[in-house]
Design a protein around this motif. Sequence first.
Motif, mmCIF file in Angstrom:
data_model
loop_
_atom_site.group_PDB
_atom_site.id
_atom_site.type_symbol
_atom_site.label_atom_id
_atom_site.label_comp_id
_atom_site.label_asym_id
_atom_site.label_seq_id
_atom_site.Cartn_x
_atom_site.Cartn_y
_atom_site.Cartn_z
ATOM 1 N N ALA A 1 -52.781 95.925 31.525
ATOM 2 C CA ALA A 1 -53.160 95.082 30.171
ATOM 3 C C ALA A 1 -53.716 93.980 30.249
ATOM 4 O O ALA A 1 -54.617 93.548 29.605
ATOM 5 C CB ALA A 1 -52.151 95.199 29.213
ATOM 6 N N ASP B 1 -47.461 109.353 26.712
ATOM 7 C CA ASP B 1 -48.110 108.053 26.797
ATOM 8 C C ASP B 1 -47.350 106.997 27.610
ATOM 9 O O ASP B 1 -46.399 106.615 27.026
ATOM 10 C CB ASP B 1 -48.764 107.564 25.562
ATOM 11 C CG ASP B 1 -49.418 106.232 25.536
ATOM 12 O OD1 ASP B 1 -49.573 105.564 26.563
ATOM 13 O OD2 ASP B 1 -50.300 106.132 24.343
ATOM 14 N N ARG B 2 -48.036 106.560 28.978
ATOM 15 C CA ARG B 2 -46.995 105.700 29.563
ATOM 16 C C ARG B 2 -47.398 104.312 29.403
ATOM 17 O O ARG B 2 -47.720 103.455 30.419
ATOM 18 C CB ARG B 2 -47.162 106.097 31.248
ATOM 19 C CG ARG B 2 -46.425 107.399 31.421
ATOM 20 C CD ARG B 2 -44.848 107.588 31.136
ATOM 21 N NE ARG B 2 -44.069 106.470 31.726
ATOM 22 C CZ ARG B 2 -43.510 106.495 32.890
ATOM 23 N NH1 ARG B 2 -43.751 107.688 33.506
ATOM 24 N NH2 ARG B 2 -42.855 105.638 33.320
ATOM 25 N N ALA B 3 -47.162 103.788 28.106
ATOM 26 C CA ALA B 3 -47.359 102.622 27.738
ATOM 27 C C ALA B 3 -46.545 101.553 28.566
ATOM 28 O O ALA B 3 -46.744 100.334 28.433
ATOM 29 C CB ALA B 3 -47.466 102.110 26.255
ATOM 30 N N ALA C 1 -61.830 106.145 24.611
ATOM 31 C CA ALA C 1 -61.124 106.360 25.691
ATOM 32 C C ALA C 1 -61.738 107.290 26.781
ATOM 33 O O ALA C 1 -61.979 108.368 26.074
ATOM 34 C CB ALA C 1 -59.851 106.276 25.775
ATOM 35 N N GLU D 1 -55.434 102.657 30.883
ATOM 36 C CA GLU D 1 -54.357 103.419 30.466
ATOM 37 C C GLU D 1 -53.664 104.578 31.253
ATOM 38 O O GLU D 1 -54.410 105.403 31.982
ATOM 39 C CB GLU D 1 -54.331 104.041 29.118
ATOM 40 C CG GLU D 1 -54.656 102.593 28.105
ATOM 41 C CD GLU D 1 -54.959 103.003 26.624
ATOM 42 O OE1 GLU D 1 -55.148 101.991 25.724
ATOM 43 O OE2 GLU D 1 -54.766 104.349 26.334
ATOM 44 N N HIS E 1 -59.936 104.736 31.233
ATOM 45 C CA HIS E 1 -60.116 103.319 30.334
ATOM 46 C C HIS E 1 -60.298 103.560 28.902
ATOM 47 O O HIS E 1 -60.850 104.454 28.628
ATOM 48 C CB HIS E 1 -61.212 102.610 31.047
ATOM 49 C CG HIS E 1 -62.819 103.053 30.934
ATOM 50 N ND1 HIS E 1 -63.545 103.548 31.815
ATOM 51 C CD2 HIS E 1 -63.555 103.123 29.465
ATOM 52 C CE1 HIS E 1 -64.746 103.807 31.205
ATOM 53 N NE2 HIS E 1 -64.747 103.704 29.955
ATOM 54 N N ARG E 2 -59.912 102.565 28.147
ATOM 55 C CA ARG E 2 -59.876 102.553 26.835
ATOM 56 C C ARG E 2 -60.797 101.158 26.399
ATOM 57 O O ARG E 2 -60.692 100.276 27.116
ATOM 58 C CB ARG E 2 -58.552 102.468 25.996
ATOM 59 C CG ARG E 2 -58.818 102.650 24.600
ATOM 60 C CD ARG E 2 -57.418 102.802 23.779
ATOM 61 N NE ARG E 2 -56.655 104.000 24.196
ATOM 62 C CZ ARG E 2 -56.850 105.134 23.796
ATOM 63 N NH1 ARG E 2 -57.702 105.437 23.002
ATOM 64 N NH2 ARG E 2 -55.958 105.997 24.321
ATOM 65 N N ARG F 1 -59.718 98.507 29.519
ATOM 66 C CA ARG F 1 -58.434 98.257 30.157
ATOM 67 C C ARG F 1 -58.134 99.876 30.406
ATOM 68 O O ARG F 1 -58.274 100.876 29.975
ATOM 69 C CB ARG F 1 -57.201 97.802 29.347
ATOM 70 C CG ARG F 1 -57.386 96.267 28.857
ATOM 71 C CD ARG F 1 -57.360 95.369 30.070
ATOM 72 N NE ARG F 1 -57.592 93.971 29.697
ATOM 73 C CZ ARG F 1 -58.279 93.298 29.529
ATOM 74 N NH1 ARG F 1 -59.942 93.725 29.740
ATOM 75 N NH2 ARG F 1 -58.368 91.973 29.307
ATOM 76 N N TYR G 1 -48.404 100.428 31.386
ATOM 77 C CA TYR G 1 -49.522 99.541 31.403
ATOM 78 C C TYR G 1 -49.676 98.453 30.188
ATOM 79 O O TYR G 1 -50.769 97.791 30.578
ATOM 80 C CB TYR G 1 -50.881 100.454 31.030
ATOM 81 C CG TYR G 1 -50.830 101.433 29.896
ATOM 82 C CD1 TYR G 1 -51.370 100.695 28.708
ATOM 83 C CD2 TYR G 1 -50.635 102.707 29.744
ATOM 84 C CE1 TYR G 1 -51.380 101.471 27.478
ATOM 85 C CE2 TYR G 1 -50.627 103.343 28.418
ATOM 86 C CZ TYR G 1 -51.099 102.562 27.171
ATOM 87 O OH TYR G 1 -51.174 103.232 26.185
ATOM 88 N N ALA G 2 -48.557 98.467 29.413
ATOM 89 C CA ALA G 2 -49.017 97.366 28.158
ATOM 90 C C ALA G 2 -48.253 96.198 28.492
ATOM 91 O O ALA G 2 -47.284 96.101 29.348
ATOM 92 C CB ALA G 2 -48.457 98.022 26.855
ATOM 93 N N VAL H 1 -55.183 108.463 34.520
ATOM 94 C CA VAL H 1 -55.536 107.472 34.178
ATOM 95 C C VAL H 1 -57.259 107.374 33.646
ATOM 96 O O VAL H 1 -57.823 108.364 34.168
ATOM 97 C CB VAL H 1 -55.646 106.469 35.557
ATOM 98 C CG1 VAL H 1 -56.515 106.903 36.519
ATOM 99 C CG2 VAL H 1 -55.988 104.989 35.354
#
Length: 332
Positions: free
Chosen positions: A10, A326-328, A280, A309, A298-299, A307, A331-332, A296
């Motif tokens: 992120a 969703d593996r936030a 995305a 995700e 990008h959004r 970024r 990445y978040a 993987v």
Amino acid sequence: MTPADTSVLADFWVHDPFILANEPDRTYYLYTSSPDAPVVTVYRSADLRNWVGPTTVFTIPDGSWANPAESPWAPEVHEFEGRFYLFTTLHDSTHALPAASDGSSEFSARARDGRAYAPVARGTVIAVASSPLGPFELLHLDGPVAPREFMTLDGTLYVDESGRPWMVYAHEWVQILDGTIEAIRLDADLSRSVGSPIHLFRGSEAKLLRERTPSALSPVPYVTDGPQLRRLAGGGLLMLWATYRRAGSTAEYVETMAISRGGSLEGPWEQLDILVGGNAGHGMLFTTFEGVLMLVLHRGMGTPRVRAELFEVVEDESAGLRVVADRADLYA
């Protein structure tokens, strides 16, 4: 590497992400272009959460057909026969290419906002290195892999059932209005293309477009981006690709899928559902060191904040792939 040296996804700009899971050093290599310089860069991680970088791995050399001031697009690195090969798209916007034509008239490519686009030199090149960290050196300076009169992008490596390497790529809507996915054979050391390209499918064939009633307002042009291929356990050949879902004057970038159920690159290709929406796309698949299949992408396409995700996915012989998490947390 300490926490103070690292960032999470992120925190930094990533466009057209590609992750190489390199088993010998148990390191994930995330390749992307740079928003600040015309180079290809890589970030490294041991756990997909903490990343160190960027490190420059490729710079456009003097003497190349491409403009060294124009940033590479869609870099990806594949290990093949003990070496590492970088596929990335280069450009020369000063060199015009033929536009769409019916033989007597040329047709101008225009975006939905009315902006006109003229075809210019663009195509994927291949460079090689002995390490995922490069430096990568172009195999040839004189032109891209696909025919140089084609405006193409997003080339990726595919090795067929007989062990023959191919490059699968997108032929730009800017040149042909209805973008296509095509493929061309490569020789055994990836140094040259072999024969002529073959046609796989058109952007207008996307399943999402069946929701629209055919009319003079149908959403020309049809974009094809970012093909990536995976052999499914049941023998089908899956392709991820990206396009736009349009509603009125708005356009949303989406990751969609197609499948060749017989497993042949030549198809026939059946279009499947959208895998991930919400502006995305341009995704690819890799398997973690723990055996988890990951996507993987990008959004934020077309915005200042682009970024990467991560999502856990599973194969589904009917639907292609399904997102299961969703593996936030990564990445978040």
